[in-house]
Every structure is written in C-alpha cells, then in structure tokens.
Design a protein around this motif. Structure first.
Motif, PDB file in Angstrom:
ATOM      1  N   HIS A  15       0.834  -1.210   0.000  1.00 25.80           N
ATOM      2  CA  HIS A  15       0.000   0.000   0.000  1.00 25.80           C
ATOM      3  C   HIS A  15       0.869   1.261   0.000  1.00 25.80           C
ATOM      4  N   VAL A  16       1.997   1.199   0.677  1.00 24.80           N
ATOM      5  CA  VAL A  16       2.942   2.331   0.621  1.00 24.80           C
ATOM      6  C   VAL A  16       3.399   2.536  -0.820  1.00 24.80           C
ATOM      7  N   ALA A  17       3.677   1.426  -1.502  1.00 27.08           N
ATOM      8  CA  ALA A  17       4.113   1.498  -2.899  1.00 27.08           C
ATOM      9  C   ALA A  17       3.046   2.113  -3.789  1.00 27.08           C
ATOM     10  N   GLU A  18       1.767   1.972  -3.384  1.00 26.54           N
ATOM     11  CA  GLU A  18       0.664   2.568  -4.145  1.00 26.54           C
ATOM     12  C   GLU A  18       0.511   4.052  -3.848  1.00 26.54           C
ATOM     13  N   GLY A  19       1.296   4.552  -2.892  1.00 26.29           N
ATOM     14  CA  GLY A  19       1.255   5.964  -2.567  1.00 26.29           C
ATOM     15  C   GLY A  19       0.302   6.345  -1.456  1.00 26.29           C
ATOM     16  N   LEU A  20      -0.207   5.361  -0.702  1.00 22.41           N
ATOM     17  CA  LEU A  20      -1.162   5.652   0.369  1.00 22.41           C
ATOM     18  C   LEU A  20      -0.451   6.123   1.637  1.00 22.41           C
ATOM     19  N   SER A  21      -1.096   7.028   2.335  1.00 25.15           N
ATOM     20  CA  SER A  21      -0.575   7.490   3.619  1.00 25.15           C
ATOM     21  C   SER A  21      -0.843   6.438   4.690  1.00 25.15           C
ATOM     22  N   ASN A  22      -0.187   6.607   5.849  1.00 26.43           N
ATOM     23  CA  ASN A  22      -0.422   5.667   6.945  1.00 26.43           C
ATOM     24  C   ASN A  22      -1.898   5.627   7.345  1.00 26.43           C
ATOM     25  N   LYS A  23      -2.541   6.808   7.361  1.00 27.91           N
ATOM     26  CA  LYS A  23      -3.950   6.872   7.766  1.00 27.91           C
ATOM     27  C   LYS A  23      -4.839   6.114   6.778  1.00 27.91           C
ATOM     28  N   LEU A  24      -4.588   6.305   5.485  1.00 25.95           N
ATOM     29  CA  LEU A  24      -5.391   5.621   4.482  1.00 25.95           C
ATOM     30  C   LEU A  24      -5.168   4.106   4.536  1.00 25.95           C
ATOM     31  N   ILE A  25      -3.921   3.721   4.782  1.00 25.45           N
ATOM     32  CA  ILE A  25      -3.621   2.295   4.915  1.00 25.45           C
ATOM     33  C   ILE A  25      -4.350   1.723   6.127  1.00 25.45           C
ATOM     34  N   ALA A  26      -4.326   2.465   7.220  1.00 24.69           N
ATOM     35  CA  ALA A  26      -5.012   2.023   8.431  1.00 24.69           C
ATOM     36  C   ALA A  26      -6.509   1.852   8.186  1.00 24.69           C
ATOM     37  N   ASP A  27      -7.109   2.825   7.487  1.00 19.34           N
ATOM     38  CA  ASP A  27      -8.537   2.743   7.176  1.00 19.34           C
ATOM     39  C   ASP A  27      -8.839   1.527   6.298  1.00 19.34           C
ATOM     40  N   ARG A  28      -7.990   1.304   5.305  1.00 16.80           N
ATOM     41  CA  ARG A  28      -8.235   0.212   4.358  1.00 16.80           C
ATOM     42  C   ARG A  28      -8.108  -1.153   5.026  1.00 16.80           C
ATOM     43  N   LEU A  29      -7.187  -1.274   5.978  1.00 17.21           N
ATOM     44  CA  LEU A  29      -6.940  -2.564   6.621  1.00 17.21           C
ATOM     45  C   LEU A  29      -7.613  -2.702   7.973  1.00 17.21           C
ATOM     46  N   SER A  30      -8.408  -1.687   8.352  1.00 20.45           N
ATOM     47  CA  SER A  30      -9.105  -1.695   9.658  1.00 20.45           C
ATOM     48  C   SER A  30      -8.115  -1.831  10.815  1.00 20.45           C
ATOM     49  N   LEU A  31      -7.041  -1.049  10.724  1.00 19.80           N
ATOM     50  CA  LEU A  31      -6.030  -1.004  11.777  1.00 19.80           C
ATOM     51  C   LEU A  31      -5.939   0.410  12.306  1.00 19.80           C
ATOM     52  N   SER A  32      -5.284   0.587  13.434  1.00 21.97           N
ATOM     53  CA  SER A  32      -5.032   1.943  13.927  1.00 21.97           C
ATOM     54  C   SER A  32      -3.790   2.495  13.232  1.00 21.97           C
ATOM     55  N   PRO A  33      -3.715   3.819  13.057  1.00 17.01           N
ATOM     56  CA  PRO A  33      -2.513   4.406  12.453  1.00 17.01           C
ATOM     57  C   PRO A  33      -1.238   4.037  13.208  1.00 17.01           C
ATOM     58  N   ASP A  34      -1.329   3.919  14.537  1.00 17.10           N
ATOM     59  CA  ASP A  34      -0.154   3.543  15.324  1.00 17.10           C
ATOM     60  C   ASP A  34       0.315   2.127  14.987  1.00 17.10           C
ATOM     61  N   THR A  35      -0.636   1.230  14.719  1.00 19.89           N
ATOM     62  CA  THR A  35      -0.273  -0.143  14.350  1.00 19.89           C
ATOM     63  C   THR A  35       0.433  -0.163  13.006  1.00 19.89           C
ATOM     64  N   VAL A  36      -0.071   0.614  12.061  1.00 22.58           N
ATOM     65  CA  VAL A  36       0.567   0.711  10.752  1.00 22.58           C
ATOM     66  C   VAL A  36       1.973   1.279  10.900  1.00 22.58           C
ATOM     67  N   LYS A  37       2.082   2.315  11.705  1.00 20.74           N
ATOM     68  CA  LYS A  37       3.391   2.938  11.927  1.00 20.74           C
ATOM     69  C   LYS A  37       4.369   1.936  12.542  1.00 20.74           C
TER      70      LYS A  37
END
Length: 214
Positions: free
Chosen positions: A160-182
């Motif tokens: 998802h990072v390679a697709e250009g998504l921010s941490n927040k957008l990745i978190a939303d897409r995967l139903s995770l918290s931004p801190d977990t993605v980070k």
C-alpha cells in the motif's frame, strides 16, 4: 562395424505464459542432439497436468503465471514427484524469490535475460543432478540469509505504501489503527535496513518481494 548407440535425450517441459519466451527456448533446444521438448504449458495448473502426462526429465518453470505462482506449481509437482528436476525461469534478480524457489524444490535459478547464454548448460547441469545459482544471486542470498522475513501483514502494508497511500489511508483500508501501521512500518524498515518508507519499497522491489504492477 557396430551401430552407434542412440543418444538418450533430455526430455524438457517448458512452462511460461509468454509465447516469445517459449519460442526462445524451443529455438535454443532445436538441433541439440541430447534434448527434446515434450510439452508446453502457459499456466500453473496446465504445468502440473503436463508434468503428470509427460514425466519430463527437466522442467523450465516461470515464477509469474496467471493462475498460481511458479513456487506453488513446483510444490504441487514435487508432492507427487519429489525427485522432479525443475529450473526456474524469471526476471526477478533479488534473493527473496530465489530462496522461495529453492525451498519449494527448484534445482536452478535462471534469469530470462541470460537464456541464450546459459540455458543449455543449465539444463545439462540439472539433468546431471547439480544445482545452478547465478553468482550475483548467490551473493545476495548469502548476504540476507540471516535477515528476518517480512510478515504477510508487513508486506501487505508495504504494498500500500508502494501505491502511494498514507499511513492513515492504509489504516482505514486494513481496519487497523494508524499507530499499528506505523509500528509495522518501523519493523519493516529495520528488517530491510531502510532509511524511510520509500526506501523500504525500493529495497523490497529490488530483492524481489513484489513488483509495482503486482
């Protein structure tokens, strides 16, 4: 004068979904007194079926197939035929795909860019029971052998990072918290020895974790 004994030919199955690659292999093998093509396949399931039908001595297996990966096809074949001699054909120059291929049971790893130069000698070496690894890939495998593999979640986030998504957008897409993605990204960068998330993507692609178009 005694008649010459017939040459025992190496029977070869070619698995690749690109006609140009298959034609290139056929052109290289054509005229070789000790080789013959006994089958062609364009996908993983067809490769498994063709293997069972033709029982080749050596199989040339692409890693990127439309229905399953070459690794999966190799695994399926070797579940029934554990002594199958399989050469991986690939454009991947990184260590990750090579390690997976050898773990699945491949005996050689051949870059498509070197088919014209190395194909015939590699086929003969594998038929003789020898493993073949290009020197640069062998060095990469040795360099990273002790590294931690990326987990499925870390790889998913990095895609998802390679697709250009921010941490927040990745978190939303995967139903995770931004801190977990980070946290996952921090672990990923540490494993890849990357300076930042973009650098991590670059290293992952170079090492063969994934392609941008996958």
């Amino acid at each position: 004068m005694e008649p010459k004994a017939a040459v025992q030919k190496i029977r070869i199955l070619v698995v690749d979904d690109h006609q140009m690659v298959r034609d290139g292999v056929l052109a290289s093998v054509k005229g070789q007194p000790d080789m013959e093509i006994v089958g062609e396949a364009t996908c993983g399931q067809e490769a498994v079926t063709q293997f069972f039908q033709t029982r080749p001595d050596v199989t040339l297996m692409d890693l990127r197939l439309p229905d399953m990966s070459g690794h999966e096809a190799i695994t399926q074949i070797r579940e029934t035929f554990p002594n199958a001699r399989i050469i991986v054909l690939t454009t991947y120059q990184g260590d990750v795909q090579a390690v997976k291929a050898f773990k699945a049971g491949a005996m050689a790893y051949l870059l498509k860019s070197s088919l014209r130069k190395d194909l015939l000698t590699t086929i003969r070496a594998v038929q003789a029971g020898r493993k073949v690894i290009p020197p640069d890939i062998a060095v990469a495998m040795a360099s990273y052998v002790a590294d931690d593999e990326l987990s499925a979640r870390e790889l998913q986030i990095l895609r998802h990072v390679a697709e250009g998504l921010s941490n927040k957008l990745i978190a939303d897409r995967l139903s995770l918290s931004p801190d977990t993605v980070k946290s996952h990204l921090a672990n990923t960068m540490a494993k890849l020895n990357a300076n930042d998330r973009t650098h991590a993507v670059t290293i992952a692609i170079k090492r063969g974790y994934f392609d941008l178009d996958v």
